[in-house]
Scaffold this motif. Sequence first.
Motif, PDB file in Angstrom:
ATOM      1  N   VAL A 190      81.090  42.266  57.606  1.00  0.00           N
ATOM      2  CA  VAL A 190      81.195  43.154  56.447  1.00  0.00           C
ATOM      3  C   VAL A 190      80.132  42.920  55.497  1.00  0.00           C
ATOM      4  O   VAL A 190      79.955  41.939  54.811  1.00  0.00           O
ATOM      5  CB  VAL A 190      82.770  42.579  55.645  1.00  0.00           C
ATOM      6  N   PHE A 191      79.653  44.060  55.054  1.00  0.00           N
ATOM      7  CA  PHE A 191      78.581  44.189  54.111  1.00  0.00           C
ATOM      8  C   PHE A 191      79.234  44.694  52.851  1.00  0.00           C
ATOM      9  O   PHE A 191      79.945  45.616  52.990  1.00  0.00           O
ATOM     10  CB  PHE A 191      77.508  45.007  54.625  1.00  0.00           C
ATOM     11  N   PRO A 192      78.941  44.001  51.663  1.00  0.00           N
ATOM     12  CA  PRO A 192      79.764  44.499  50.541  1.00  0.00           C
ATOM     13  C   PRO A 192      79.146  46.067  50.210  1.00  0.00           C
ATOM     14  O   PRO A 192      78.159  46.539  50.573  1.00  0.00           O
ATOM     15  CB  PRO A 192      78.777  43.633  49.334  1.00  0.00           C
ATOM     16  N   ASP A 193      80.193  46.678  49.838  1.00  0.00           N
ATOM     17  CA  ASP A 193      80.258  48.068  49.421  1.00  0.00           C
ATOM     18  C   ASP A 193      78.780  48.681  48.591  1.00  0.00           C
ATOM     19  O   ASP A 193      78.247  49.653  48.946  1.00  0.00           O
ATOM     20  CB  ASP A 193      81.301  48.566  48.766  1.00  0.00           C
ATOM     21  N   ASP A 194      78.352  47.593  47.879  1.00  0.00           N
ATOM     22  CA  ASP A 194      77.183  48.154  47.001  1.00  0.00           C
ATOM     23  C   ASP A 194      75.709  47.876  47.779  1.00  0.00           C
ATOM     24  O   ASP A 194      74.858  48.013  47.145  1.00  0.00           O
ATOM     25  CB  ASP A 194      77.111  47.378  45.556  1.00  0.00           C
ATOM     26  N   THR A 195      75.854  47.444  48.857  1.00  0.00           N
ATOM     27  CA  THR A 195      74.680  47.098  49.604  1.00  0.00           C
ATOM     28  C   THR A 195      73.716  48.591  49.757  1.00  0.00           C
ATOM     29  O   THR A 195      74.306  49.379  50.417  1.00  0.00           O
ATOM     30  CB  THR A 195      74.940  46.548  50.957  1.00  0.00           C
ATOM     31  N   ILE A 196      72.334  48.259  49.519  1.00  0.00           N
ATOM     32  CA  ILE A 196      71.738  49.521  49.644  1.00  0.00           C
ATOM     33  C   ILE A 196      70.725  49.549  50.679  1.00  0.00           C
ATOM     34  O   ILE A 196      69.925  50.279  51.234  1.00  0.00           O
ATOM     35  CB  ILE A 196      71.038  50.042  48.395  1.00  0.00           C
ATOM     36  N   SER A 197      70.212  48.240  51.144  1.00  0.00           N
ATOM     37  CA  SER A 197      69.287  47.943  52.134  1.00  0.00           C
ATOM     38  C   SER A 197      69.783  46.673  52.807  1.00  0.00           C
ATOM     39  O   SER A 197      69.935  45.682  52.331  1.00  0.00           O
ATOM     40  CB  SER A 197      67.992  47.745  51.187  1.00  0.00           C
ATOM     41  N   LEU A 198      69.382  46.823  54.273  1.00  0.00           N
ATOM     42  CA  LEU A 198      69.235  45.659  55.144  1.00  0.00           C
ATOM     43  C   LEU A 198      67.814  45.687  55.736  1.00  0.00           C
ATOM     44  O   LEU A 198      67.661  46.585  56.403  1.00  0.00           O
ATOM     45  CB  LEU A 198      70.378  45.797  56.116  1.00  0.00           C
ATOM     46  N   ASN A 199      66.935  44.770  55.355  1.00  0.00           N
ATOM     47  CA  ASN A 199      65.735  44.722  55.826  1.00  0.00           C
ATOM     48  C   ASN A 199      65.781  44.004  57.283  1.00  0.00           C
ATOM     49  O   ASN A 199      66.466  43.178  57.662  1.00  0.00           O
ATOM     50  CB  ASN A 199      64.900  43.837  55.008  1.00  0.00           C
ATOM     51  N   SER A 200      64.835  44.447  58.127  1.00  0.00           N
ATOM     52  CA  SER A 200      64.735  43.937  59.537  1.00  0.00           C
ATOM     53  C   SER A 200      64.574  42.507  59.641  1.00  0.00           C
ATOM     54  O   SER A 200      65.106  41.686  60.414  1.00  0.00           O
ATOM     55  CB  SER A 200      63.620  44.600  60.204  1.00  0.00           C
ATOM     56  N   SER A 201      63.783  41.823  58.479  1.00  0.00           N
ATOM     57  CA  SER A 201      63.415  40.443  58.666  1.00  0.00           C
ATOM     58  C   SER A 201      64.986  39.859  58.397  1.00  0.00           C
ATOM     59  O   SER A 201      65.097  38.842  59.200  1.00  0.00           O
ATOM     60  CB  SER A 201      62.638  39.839  57.344  1.00  0.00           C
ATOM     61  N   PHE A 202      66.033  40.036  57.603  1.00  0.00           N
ATOM     62  CA  PHE A 202      67.032  39.487  57.330  1.00  0.00           C
ATOM     63  C   PHE A 202      67.943  39.684  58.833  1.00  0.00           C
ATOM     64  O   PHE A 202      68.568  38.722  59.161  1.00  0.00           O
ATOM     65  CB  PHE A 202      67.932  40.020  56.165  1.00  0.00           C
ATOM     66  N   PHE A 203      68.007  40.730  59.171  1.00  0.00           N
ATOM     67  CA  PHE A 203      68.652  41.151  60.413  1.00  0.00           C
ATOM     68  C   PHE A 203      68.202  40.285  61.553  1.00  0.00           C
ATOM     69  O   PHE A 203      69.163  39.596  62.319  1.00  0.00           O
ATOM     70  CB  PHE A 203      68.525  42.502  60.874  1.00  0.00           C
ATOM     71  N   LEU A 204      66.863  40.164  61.800  1.00  0.00           N
ATOM     72  CA  LEU A 204      66.256  39.307  62.972  1.00  0.00           C
ATOM     73  C   LEU A 204      66.627  38.148  62.828  1.00  0.00           C
ATOM     74  O   LEU A 204      67.095  37.128  63.672  1.00  0.00           O
ATOM     75  CB  LEU A 204      64.919  39.809  63.087  1.00  0.00           C
ATOM     76  N   GLY A 205      66.720  37.259  61.233  1.00  0.00           N
ATOM     77  CA  GLY A 205      66.924  35.915  61.056  1.00  0.00           C
ATOM     78  C   GLY A 205      68.610  35.630  61.374  1.00  0.00           C
ATOM     79  O   GLY A 205      68.947  34.787  61.976  1.00  0.00           O
ATOM     80  N   LEU A 206      69.253  36.624  60.969  1.00  0.00           N
ATOM     81  CA  LEU A 206      70.728  36.597  61.585  1.00  0.00           C
ATOM     82  C   LEU A 206      71.325  36.883  62.798  1.00  0.00           C
ATOM     83  O   LEU A 206      71.979  36.118  63.444  1.00  0.00           O
ATOM     84  CB  LEU A 206      71.409  37.490  60.532  1.00  0.00           C
ATOM     85  N   PHE A 207      70.799  37.889  63.354  1.00  0.00           N
ATOM     86  CA  PHE A 207      71.162  38.162  64.617  1.00  0.00           C
ATOM     87  C   PHE A 207      70.307  38.257  65.945  1.00  0.00           C
ATOM     88  O   PHE A 207      70.607  38.635  67.035  1.00  0.00           O
ATOM     89  CB  PHE A 207      71.851  39.732  64.681  1.00  0.00           C
ATOM     90  N   GLY A 208      68.943  37.915  65.554  1.00  0.00           N
ATOM     91  CA  GLY A 208      67.852  38.292  66.752  1.00  0.00           C
ATOM     92  C   GLY A 208      68.097  37.521  67.893  1.00  0.00           C
ATOM     93  O   GLY A 208      68.274  38.136  69.031  1.00  0.00           O
ATOM     94  N   LYS A 209      68.628  36.045  67.857  1.00  0.00           N
ATOM     95  CA  LYS A 209      69.125  35.414  68.838  1.00  0.00           C
ATOM     96  C   LYS A 209      70.213  35.819  69.737  1.00  0.00           C
ATOM     97  O   LYS A 209      70.225  35.894  70.878  1.00  0.00           O
ATOM     98  CB  LYS A 209      69.361  33.986  68.443  1.00  0.00           C
ATOM     99  N   SER A 210      71.257  36.398  68.893  1.00  0.00           N
ATOM    100  CA  SER A 210      72.423  37.076  69.595  1.00  0.00           C
ATOM    101  C   SER A 210      71.932  38.296  70.302  1.00  0.00           C
ATOM    102  O   SER A 210      72.508  38.345  71.506  1.00  0.00           O
ATOM    103  CB  SER A 210      73.436  37.382  68.385  1.00  0.00           C
TER     104      SER A 210
END
Length: 109
Positions: free
Chosen positions: A48-68
Motif C-alpha cells: 500500500v502506497f500512501p494516497d498522497d504519493t506522487i512519485s516512485l523512483n526506479s531506484s527505490f523500486f529496485l532496492g525494494l523489489f529488484g531481487k524479487s
Amino acid sequence: MEKTFNLNEFKTNSKSRVFSGRDRGEIARAKLDLDHEDNLTEDIVTIVFPDDTISLNSSFFLGLFGKSVRKLGEQGFEKKYQFRCSESILKSVKDGIQRALKTSGPLDF
C-alpha cells in the motif's frame, strides 16, 4: 495467506510524497523481510502506497523489489505482489519491473 504492508513508514519524512533512493528501498526490503516473503509461494502480499504519493523512483523500486522480480520472474512477481496505489504509481511499478528484468549489474543482486 495474504499480508499487507503499508509503505508510509518508509517515506523520507512525514511530509514527503516521493519514494526515492536505492538505499531506502533496501532498508524497506530488509524491514519487510521480502527475501523470506519471496519463498512463501502461496502467500500474496499487498503493498500500500500512501494516497498522497506522487512519485516512485526506479531506484527505490529496485532496492525494494529488484531481487524479487529477478527471482520470481515478471508473472510470478505480479501474482505474488499486489499494489494499492494511484495509476501513476502503478505505471512506475510496471516500469520498475521491466527495468529489474533488464538490469544485471553487480549492484542489482
